[in-house]
Each structure stands twice: as C-alpha cells, then as structure tokens.
Design an enzyme around this catalytic site. Structure first.
Site, PDB file in Angstrom:
ATOM      1  N   GLY A  23     -11.759   0.951 -11.317  1.00  0.00           N
ATOM      2  CA  GLY A  23     -11.105   2.206 -11.681  1.00  0.00           C
ATOM      3  C   GLY A  23     -11.926   3.451 -11.428  1.00  0.00           C
ATOM      4  N   ASN A  25     -11.698   5.431  -8.907  1.00  0.00           N
ATOM      5  CA  ASN A  25     -10.803   6.496  -8.425  1.00  0.00           C
ATOM      6  C   ASN A  25      -9.995   7.094  -9.572  1.00  0.00           C
ATOM      7  OD1 ASN A  25     -10.936   6.926  -5.397  1.00  0.00           O
ATOM      8  ND2 ASN A  25     -10.943   4.689  -5.539  1.00  0.00           N
ATOM      9  N   MET A 101      -4.464  -3.925  -6.159  1.00  0.00           N
ATOM     10  CA  MET A 101      -4.567  -4.954  -5.130  1.00  0.00           C
ATOM     11  C   MET A 101      -3.282  -5.768  -4.938  1.00  0.00           C
ATOM     12  SD  MET A 101      -7.468  -4.257  -3.972  1.00  0.00           S
ATOM     13  CE  MET A 101      -9.017  -3.473  -4.408  1.00  0.00           C
ATOM     14  N   ASN A 118      -1.464   6.384  -2.564  1.00  0.00           N
ATOM     15  CA  ASN A 118      -2.486   5.330  -2.546  1.00  0.00           C
ATOM     16  C   ASN A 118      -3.742   5.860  -1.875  1.00  0.00           C
ATOM     17  OD1 ASN A 118      -3.580   2.602  -2.624  1.00  0.00           O
ATOM     18  ND2 ASN A 118      -3.142   2.473  -0.431  1.00  0.00           N
ATOM     19  N   HIS A 120      -6.807   4.475   0.484  1.00  0.00           N
ATOM     20  CA  HIS A 120      -7.246   3.332   1.282  1.00  0.00           C
ATOM     21  C   HIS A 120      -8.657   3.629   1.810  1.00  0.00           C
ATOM     22  CE1 HIS A 120      -6.949  -0.244   3.682  1.00  0.00           C
ATOM     23  NE2 HIS A 120      -7.465   0.457   4.690  1.00  0.00           N
TER      24      HIS A 120
HETATM   25  C1  GAR Z   1     -11.750   1.411  -3.574  1.00  0.00           C
HETATM   26  O1  GAR Z   1     -12.590   1.456  -2.442  1.00  0.00           O
HETATM   27  C2  GAR Z   1     -10.314   1.584  -3.154  1.00  0.00           C
HETATM   28  O2  GAR Z   1     -10.157   2.459  -2.082  1.00  0.00           O
HETATM   29  C3  GAR Z   1      -9.961   0.184  -2.757  1.00  0.00           C
HETATM   30  O3  GAR Z   1     -10.557  -0.621  -3.755  1.00  0.00           O
HETATM   31  C4  GAR Z   1     -11.769  -0.006  -4.184  1.00  0.00           C
HETATM   32  C5  GAR Z   1     -11.886  -0.075  -5.678  1.00  0.00           C
HETATM   33  O4  GAR Z   1     -11.352   1.072  -6.276  1.00  0.00           O
HETATM   34  N1  GAR Z   1      -8.547   0.011  -2.649  1.00  0.00           N
HETATM   35  C6  GAR Z   1      -7.960  -0.806  -1.795  1.00  0.00           C
HETATM   36  O5  GAR Z   1      -8.573  -1.502  -0.999  1.00  0.00           O
HETATM   37  C7  GAR Z   1      -6.436  -0.855  -1.904  1.00  0.00           C
HETATM   38  N2  GAR Z   1      -5.884  -1.470  -0.760  1.00  0.00           N
HETATM   39  P1  GAR Z   1     -11.571   1.527  -7.780  1.00  0.00           P
HETATM   40  O6  GAR Z   1     -13.040   1.666  -8.060  1.00  0.00           O
HETATM   41  O7  GAR Z   1     -10.838   2.840  -7.879  1.00  0.00           O
HETATM   42  O8  GAR Z   1     -10.956   0.441  -8.670  1.00  0.00           O
END
Ligand code: GAR
Length: 217
Positions: A23, A25, A101, A118, A120
């Site tokens: 989390g 982001n 995910m 989203n 990416h």
């Molecule tokens: C981040 O790099 C995000 O961009 C990616 O997972 C990681 C964990 O995010 N997302 C994806 O790959 C989605 N397809 P978080 O620290 O915000 O949980």
C-alpha cells in the site's frame, strides 16, 4: 457523488481504494491529500488479501476497510458485483487501484466507466498485460536490457493495462540493478509522484477522454 453540471465542480470526491499488498501508493495519495491541494478523501479501502499492510495504513487513519476475497465467490462476476456494491453503497466517486493484483472484468469496470484508475510500474505499452505485475515487471525490463523504464497511471478498461493513459514518468535503469532496486527507484521517482498528481487532476475535473486519448481540460 458529484453532479456534472457542465461547470467546474469543486466539491470533495470520495475515493475507494483496491489493494493487495504494502500500500505504498495508497500512502502517497493519503499523504498528498493531507498536505492539501487535493479535493478528495479516501473513504474506503478493500483488500483482496487478509494481512495486507495496506489495511493497517487505512486502519491507522480510521478509514473504513475490509477484505473481499475472490476465492470466496463462485464466479468472477459474483466477486465483481460484490466489490461494485461495496463502493456504490458508499457513494464512491473514484476507484484507485493501488498495488491491486486481481484483474477486473466488464462486470466491475462497466459500472464505473472512466472512474477507475490504476498505477502500473512500467511505461505502457511496454511490460504490461497479464502476468506483468509487481516484481515481474522489473524482471522483464532488466531481461530486455532497457535503459529507461518508469510508471504509468491510466484509466481502467476491461482490457488489462490498456486503458487511456493519464500520466507517465521515466526512470533510468542502472547497470547493477536487481528487480528489487529497480522497483524501489520506480516507486520513489515515479509512482509516488504521478499517482497523487493524477488523483488531483481527476478531483479537479481536469481530465477528458476523446477517442481513447486523455486530454487535460
Ligand atoms: C507497485 O509497484 C505497483 O505499481 C504494482 O505493485 C507494487 C506494489 O504497490 N502494481 C502492479 O503491478 C499492478 N499491476 P503498493 O506498494 O502500492 O502496494
């Protein structure tokens, strides 16, 4: 829910976040809201997994949160209907996928057209689509030997990672990078910067989509 009156609207939007992991982001968005200048509140956080640290981040701020697991439903449609109902009951204006995910299909996406975004961890259309998530994205970038990668914020459509692009930011790849070091740099230099910016643009009603292309008003 705000009404589209055809004029600029400045009422606060309610964000619903979908998370699966750390989390960071979500944290970047909440921090940017706290600093001011984003007319939004994170009103609900839904995790696809028990124990996701993102849930702790929500709890520590008193934000309503829950776990809705896909495997507890007979079909993907039933799962997506449950998610949609959760957000609709709470009058959510914008759904933010923050390290989420699970791939969402039309049952969910069609109910929130142009209201799901989203992040990416690559420069779409590179290293995206099914199977490209989390560290796998950075492994693929290193394997391909690209010298620049980055992050993309986009609107979500039923085609995985293919919706209209809102913001992108490039990040250099270093010779000695591992997937982990590259992931960290992409988060710090790109993801945590452009995701709050994109939320702000949405909240200020500054985004317009024409023929699949995002333009700023
Ligand atoms: C981040 O790099 C995000 O961009 C990616 O997972 C990681 C964990 O995010 N997302 C994806 O790959 C989605 N397809 P978080 O620290 O915000 O949980």
């Amino acid at each position: 829910m705000r009404l589209n009156t055809g004029q600029e609207t400045f009422d606060m939007i309610k964000i619903g976040a979908l998370v699966s992991g750390g989390g960071t982001n979500l944290q970047a968005i909440m921090d940017a809201i706290d600093k001011g200048g984003i007319n939004a509140e994170v009103a609900a956080v839904v995790s696809s997994k028990e124990g996701a640290y993102a849930l702790e981040r929500a709890k520590s701020r008193g934000i309503e949160n829950t776990v809705i697991r896909k495997k507890n439903f007979k079909t993907a449609e039933e799962y997506e209907l449950a998610l949609a109902e959760y957000f609709k009951e709470r009058d959510i204006d914008l759904i933010v996928l923050a390290g989420f995910m699970v791939i969402l299909g039309t049952t969910f996406v069609n109910q929130f057209e142009n209201r799901i975004i989203n992040i990416h961890p690559a420069l779409i259309p590179s290293f995206c689509g099914e199977g490209f998530y989390g560290l796998h994205v950075h492994e693929a970038a290193l394997k391909a030997g690209v010298k620049v990668t980055g992050a993309t914020v986009h609107f979500v459509t039923a085609e995985c990672d293919a919706g209209p692009i809102i913001l992108q930011k490039a990040v250099d790849v270093m010779d000695n990078d591992t997937p982990e070091t590259l992931q960290r740099r992409v988060m710090e230099q790109a993801e945590w910067v452009i995701y709050p910016k994109a939320v702000r643009l949405f909240a200020d009603n500054k985004l317009e989509i024409a023929d699949g292309i995002v333009k700023r008003r």
